[in-house]
Design a protein around this motif. Structure first.
Motif: not given
Length: 120
Positions: A80-87
């Motif tokens: 699972l590639q997670m980009n532009s992560l948010k709180p």
């Protein structure tokens, strides 16, 4: 017995990226759908993304365009590639697999969970 081992969680700043991995091992005849769920404090566990054995993916609306789920069938692994992560992505992430065992028994298997924390 089937085991799902997760890795890749951690602490990242908002806008950053993380890559989660989950590898299945043990008594496996076939892996059907695999996916990632997450659970934030005081919230219900929710589906993040799933992928069929043929590579068809589904995503929660909240992660579409930011997360990408892929699969290596030869290695029984999903990424699972997670980009532009948010709180609001902060949660414990759990790997899940629909497993057919050698005796044709079907099992719904879960990993132990990996913490993802996104700071603002």
């Amino acid at each position: 017995q089937v085991r799902l081992v997760e890795s890749g969680g951690g602490l990242v700043q908002a806008g950053g990226s993380l890559r989660l991995s989950c590898t299945a091992s043990g008594s496996i005849r076939r892996l059907n759908v695999m996916g990632w769920y997450r659970q934030a404090p005081e919230k219900q566990r929710e589906l993040v993304a799933s992928i069929s054995s043929g590579g068809t993916t589904t995503y929660a609306d909240s992660v579409k365009g930011r997360f990408t789920l892929s699969r290596d069938n030869a290695e029984n692994t999903v990424y699972l590639q997670m980009n532009s992560l948010k709180p609001e992505d902060t949660a414990v992430y759990y790997c899940n697999a629909d497993v057919i065992q050698p005796n044709w028994r079907r099992s719904d298997c879960w990993g132990q969970g990996t913490q993802v924390t996104v700071s603002s």
